[in-house]
Each structure stands twice: as C-alpha cells, then as structure tokens.
Design a protein around this motif. Structure first.
Motif, short mmCIF file in Angstrom:
data_model
loop_
_atom_site.label_atom_id
_atom_site.label_comp_id
_atom_site.label_asym_id
_atom_site.label_seq_id
_atom_site.Cartn_x
_atom_site.Cartn_y
_atom_site.Cartn_z
N PRO A 10 58.81 15.10 40.31
CA PRO A 10 59.06 16.63 40.18
C PRO A 10 59.15 17.04 41.57
O PRO A 10 58.64 16.22 42.51
CB PRO A 10 58.03 17.06 39.42
CG PRO A 10 57.50 16.01 38.61
CD PRO A 10 57.90 14.67 39.43
N ALA A 11 59.67 18.07 42.02
CA ALA A 11 59.45 18.84 43.17
C ALA A 11 58.18 18.60 44.03
O ALA A 11 57.89 18.51 45.01
CB ALA A 11 60.26 20.15 43.34
N HIS A 12 57.03 19.03 43.11
CA HIS A 12 55.91 19.44 44.07
C HIS A 12 55.50 18.07 44.22
O HIS A 12 54.57 17.70 45.20
CB HIS A 12 54.89 19.94 42.87
CG HIS A 12 54.37 19.20 41.67
ND1 HIS A 12 55.17 19.24 40.51
CD2 HIS A 12 53.44 18.45 41.74
CE1 HIS A 12 54.59 18.59 39.80
NE2 HIS A 12 53.46 17.86 40.24
N GLU A 13 55.56 16.78 43.46
CA GLU A 13 55.10 15.54 44.04
C GLU A 13 56.10 15.04 45.08
O GLU A 13 55.52 14.45 45.87
CB GLU A 13 55.46 14.54 42.71
CG GLU A 13 54.38 14.89 41.60
CD GLU A 13 54.58 13.73 40.44
OE1 GLU A 13 55.14 12.55 40.85
OE2 GLU A 13 53.97 14.11 39.55
N VAL A 14 57.25 15.27 45.01
CA VAL A 14 58.20 15.03 46.45
C VAL A 14 57.54 15.54 47.46
O VAL A 14 57.49 14.98 48.49
CB VAL A 14 59.77 15.34 46.03
CG1 VAL A 14 60.37 15.24 47.62
CG2 VAL A 14 60.58 14.59 45.17
N LEU A 15 57.14 16.82 47.51
CA LEU A 15 56.45 17.52 48.66
C LEU A 15 55.37 16.95 49.15
O LEU A 15 54.98 16.81 50.45
CB LEU A 15 56.55 18.82 48.34
CG LEU A 15 57.96 19.78 48.24
CD1 LEU A 15 57.67 21.14 47.79
CD2 LEU A 15 58.50 19.68 49.57
N ALA A 16 54.39 16.67 48.12
CA ALA A 16 53.11 15.83 48.29
C ALA A 16 53.29 14.39 49.14
O ALA A 16 52.63 14.25 49.88
CB ALA A 16 52.54 15.59 47.14
N TRP A 17 54.28 13.91 48.47
CA TRP A 17 54.57 12.50 49.35
C TRP A 17 54.93 12.69 50.44
O TRP A 17 54.85 11.82 51.43
CB TRP A 17 55.66 11.89 48.16
CG TRP A 17 56.58 10.80 48.80
CD1 TRP A 17 56.13 9.51 49.00
CD2 TRP A 17 57.88 10.75 49.37
NE1 TRP A 17 57.16 8.91 49.66
CE2 TRP A 17 58.42 9.48 49.81
CE3 TRP A 17 58.78 11.80 49.49
CZ2 TRP A 17 59.28 9.17 50.35
CZ3 TRP A 17 60.21 11.45 50.13
CH2 TRP A 17 60.39 10.17 50.47
N ALA A 62 56.29 21.07 53.92
CA ALA A 62 56.88 19.78 54.39
C ALA A 62 58.31 19.71 53.67
O ALA A 62 58.72 18.66 53.48
CB ALA A 62 55.86 18.63 54.03
N ILE A 63 58.96 20.89 53.54
CA ILE A 63 60.44 21.10 52.72
C ILE A 63 61.26 20.12 53.77
O ILE A 63 61.89 19.21 53.07
CB ILE A 63 60.63 22.38 52.66
CG1 ILE A 63 59.94 22.83 51.62
CG2 ILE A 63 62.27 22.31 52.45
CD1 ILE A 63 59.91 24.48 51.51
N VAL A 68 64.91 15.19 54.90
CA VAL A 68 65.21 13.87 55.93
C VAL A 68 65.01 12.63 55.18
O VAL A 68 65.76 11.89 55.11
CB VAL A 68 64.49 14.13 57.11
CG1 VAL A 68 64.49 13.00 58.05
CG2 VAL A 68 64.64 15.43 58.07
N LEU A 69 63.92 12.61 54.48
CA LEU A 69 63.47 11.22 53.93
C LEU A 69 64.31 10.86 52.88
O LEU A 69 64.65 9.91 52.64
CB LEU A 69 61.96 11.45 53.55
CG LEU A 69 60.72 11.69 54.56
CD1 LEU A 69 59.71 11.72 53.97
CD2 LEU A 69 61.07 10.45 55.49
N LEU A 70 64.55 12.08 51.83
CA LEU A 70 65.16 11.79 50.69
C LEU A 70 66.82 11.41 51.13
O LEU A 70 67.53 10.72 50.41
CB LEU A 70 65.31 12.96 49.68
CG LEU A 70 63.95 13.27 48.96
CD1 LEU A 70 63.84 14.55 48.20
CD2 LEU A 70 63.54 11.92 48.23
N ALA A 71 67.30 12.16 51.98
CA ALA A 71 68.59 11.89 52.53
C ALA A 71 68.73 10.47 53.02
O ALA A 71 69.83 9.86 52.96
CB ALA A 71 69.19 13.14 53.61
N ALA A 365 65.85 18.34 42.29
CA ALA A 365 64.60 19.12 41.90
C ALA A 365 64.19 20.07 43.17
O ALA A 365 63.54 21.05 43.06
CB ALA A 365 63.77 18.25 41.43
N LEU A 366 64.22 19.43 44.20
CA LEU A 366 63.73 20.14 45.40
C LEU A 366 64.68 21.41 45.65
O LEU A 366 64.16 22.63 46.11
CB LEU A 366 63.89 19.37 46.68
CG LEU A 366 63.11 19.72 47.93
CD1 LEU A 366 61.86 20.21 47.74
CD2 LEU A 366 63.31 18.45 49.03
N ALA A 367 66.00 21.32 45.78
CA ALA A 367 66.89 22.03 45.65
C ALA A 367 66.56 23.27 44.85
O ALA A 367 66.66 24.77 45.19
CB ALA A 367 68.40 21.82 45.85
#
Length: 375
Positions: A10-17, A62-63, A68-71, A365-367
C-alpha cells in the motif's frame, strides 16, 4: 508487451519504506553542512528543536524519494543504486520549501513554526541555498556512470522550478492571469521536480532513453495533478490535517488554479470574486503590495477603522464567501476533474514504460494517493 500488474505494498507502506531507507543518508548529508546551516536545516526537517536539541517534529512524506526508488526498480535496477538521486531530490525539494515559506509568509509547516519565523528570513534563505548546493554535491560524490547526466537532469528541473516559482510570485501583482499561464506555472513549480525524480530513478536503474522519457512524463503529469490537489487543500483543506491555517491561500489572495478557473469563468460568481482579488489587495501609496507584508504574518494588522476598503485584510466571513464563490463559479469542480484526468494520463505514460510488476503496482498506488490526498 506490457507486464501483468501484480499486488504491491500500500502507498503508506511505500512512503514509510522510502523514509526509512533515505532518512539516514539524508541526515548524513545534512550533517556535512556548516553548523549554523545544519541547525536550521535540522529544525526544518523536524530532527531538532529551535535550540538545536533532538526533536521528533513531523518530517516530510518522502514522496519524491519514493518515486526515485520505485522508478529505479521499475526498470529492473535496485533502490540502493538510486539512493544518491533520492537524497538529492529530497534536498532540492526542501530548498524550495524553505524559500517558498519566506515568499508566501507562511508561519507554519508540518504543524510547527516555519524556519524563517524562528531563525529569520536570512537564515532560512541561506539554509535553503545550502541544501541546494548539497544536492548537487551528493550526485557528484556518487561518481557513478550516470552522475553527469543525473546532474544535468536535476539542474534543468531546478531551473524549471525556479521559473515556475517566479511566475507564481508575479501573479500576485497582476490583475489578470489565464488558466494556461497558471497551468504552465504549476508544471514548473511542482511538475518539474516530480518528473526529474522519476527520470533520475530510471536513469539510476539503467533504463533506456525511451523508458526514461515515459517515466519523466509520468512524473510530470502526476506532479501537475499533485499541485492541483494542493491548490484545493490550500482553500478547503482541514487545518488540523494540513498544518496550515484555514483558507490560507485566499488570505494571501493567491492566484491558484481553482481561483484562476473561477476568475476566468465568465460567471457572476467569478465577477464577484474578482472584486476581492482586484480591489481588495493590500497596497502601499505606490500602488504595490507592501514588501514586508509577506514576511510578517504574525504581526497584527492595524485597526480596520484605519484602513481603506482596498487595504482591508479579509475577514473570516469574507474568506468563507470567497471560497463559496470559487465553488459556485466551477473552480473547485474543474480543478478536481482536471486532476483526475492528469492522473489517468500519468498512468498511461507509466504503462508505456513497461515497468516490472511490483514497482508498477506501487507507483500506481502512490499516484492515486497523491491525486486524492487530504494533506
């Protein structure tokens, strides 16, 4: 052939990561600054209080580092390889926030007093300059095979960001601003850095030119949608969530996208709104907005009886009326609808990059989070 979408975090977990991964490297970079700049920057990031003692103030989401990391992962690379680019992008973003708070006269950010209101205008500007310089040093120090191209991409984004901010500032003294002008401003002010974040991630991950361009376009469209939502929150956002005063953009008579859409709507509501914007702007005897007004929001205005109608600070009732006029003129609905369209365009560009499944799902999810957020 496009890869099949799979389930990601989920997006919130991605941002925490993203925060957990980039945070230590970001702090290490800031620790290399001179002590005075380190103190102000540490306060701005929420690591220190105003006295330089450790603090747990709210930091950023940290959006941009996450993009950057996901790309990088989306093109088959590793997040670790993209760390310098992620840190550099976050440093540039915070350079812009420090300067933006000064120019807008915002007294709070992330539920704390802004850096300029604690350390002074000069201190905040210099700290922002230090973060910008540090961003390019981080990329240079990486020394990887794409460091030179990464520096070029980030430098171009900074110039676009500054041009967008310059346009935004110029709108304050203009009676008429068109929707295309406002969109172009937002593309530079916000879209450019999100576009660079995605391009830098693709570059760090080893993507080819066409794939990097698709990722750049994804970030650009997403950035514009992000700014449109930000403009909506600047008027209708909940202060307890956004950390900014209610109707903050209207109090400053900011010509954001919902406002400009309403002012150019040709409606009776738009015409009434224009009286607040064109005739209610505080002015000096020279006809220009007072230079200090944006830098001293905590200083109470003179008694209303001492002011002419054109100099009045909007009352709570007037701010509520302005917001209702923007909505009646269609500014709110147009902005939300266009943000939704831009999200769809962004996701189409992402699909054209043929990303690997798990990072693709997480970018989706982030978008969606960025285009439908509440703060």
């Amino acid at each position: 052939m496009a890869k099949v979408m799979t389930t990601g975090r989920p997006a919130h977990e991605v941002l925490a990561w993203s925060r957990d991964l980039v945070g230590p490297a970001l702090r290490s970079a800031v620790e290399t600054l001179p002590l005075s700049m380190r103190h102000i920057a540490g306060y701005h990031f929420g690591w220190l209080d105003e006295h330089g003692r450790p603090d747990t103030g709210g930091g950023g989401k940290a959006i941009r580092p996450a993009l950057v990391l996901l790309a990088a992962e989306a093109v088959g690379g590793s997040a670790r390889a993209a760390m310098p680019a992620a840190v550099a992008v976050e440093l540039v973003h915070n350079f812009s926030l420090l300067h933006d708070d000064v120019m807008d006269g915002d007294a709070t950010r992330r539920h704390r007093p802004t850096a300029w209101s604690v350390f002074g205008v000069s201190g905040a500007i210099l700290a922002g300059d230090a973060l910008l310089t540090l961003a390019f040093e981080v990329l240079r120090a990486d020394g990887g095979p794409v460091a030179g191209e990464a520096t070029r991409v980030l430098g171009a984004a900074v110039l676009d960001l500054v041009e967008g901010q310059s346009a935004d500032t110029s709108f304050e003294t203009r009676d008429e601003v068109s929707v295309p002008e406002c969109v172009s401003m937002a593309e530079g002010k916000t879209g450019a850095l999100l576009a660079a974040a995605c391009a830098l991630g693709g570059l760090s991950g080893g993507g080819g030119p066409e794939v990097i361009e698709s990722l750049r376009a994804f970030g650009s469209r997403l950035g514009l949608a992000f700014q449109m939502v930000d403009d909506l929150l600047g008027i209708w956002g909940d202060p307890s969530v956004t950390g900014k005063p209610v109707f903050s953009d209207l109090r400053n008579r900011k010509k954001s996208l919902p406002v400009v859409a309403a002012l150019t709507s040709g409606t009776a509501s738009g015409a009434e709104l224009s009286t607040f914007y064109h005739h209610g702007r505080p002015r000096t005897s020279t006809g220009q907005p007072p230079a200090s007004s944006a830098l001293t929001p905590s200083v109470p205005p003179p008694a209303s009886s001492a002011l002419t109608p054109a100099e009045q600070v909007p009352t709570a009732a007037e701010l509520t009326r302005m917001a209702s006029l923007i909505e009646a003129a269609g500014g709110r609905a147009w902005t939300q609808s266009r943000a939704d369209e831009l999200l769809a365009e962004a996701l189409a560009h992402l699909a054209s990059a043929d990303p690997t499944p798990r990072p693709a799902a997480e970018l989706h999810a982030l978008a969606h989070l960025l285009a439908h957020r509440d703060h």
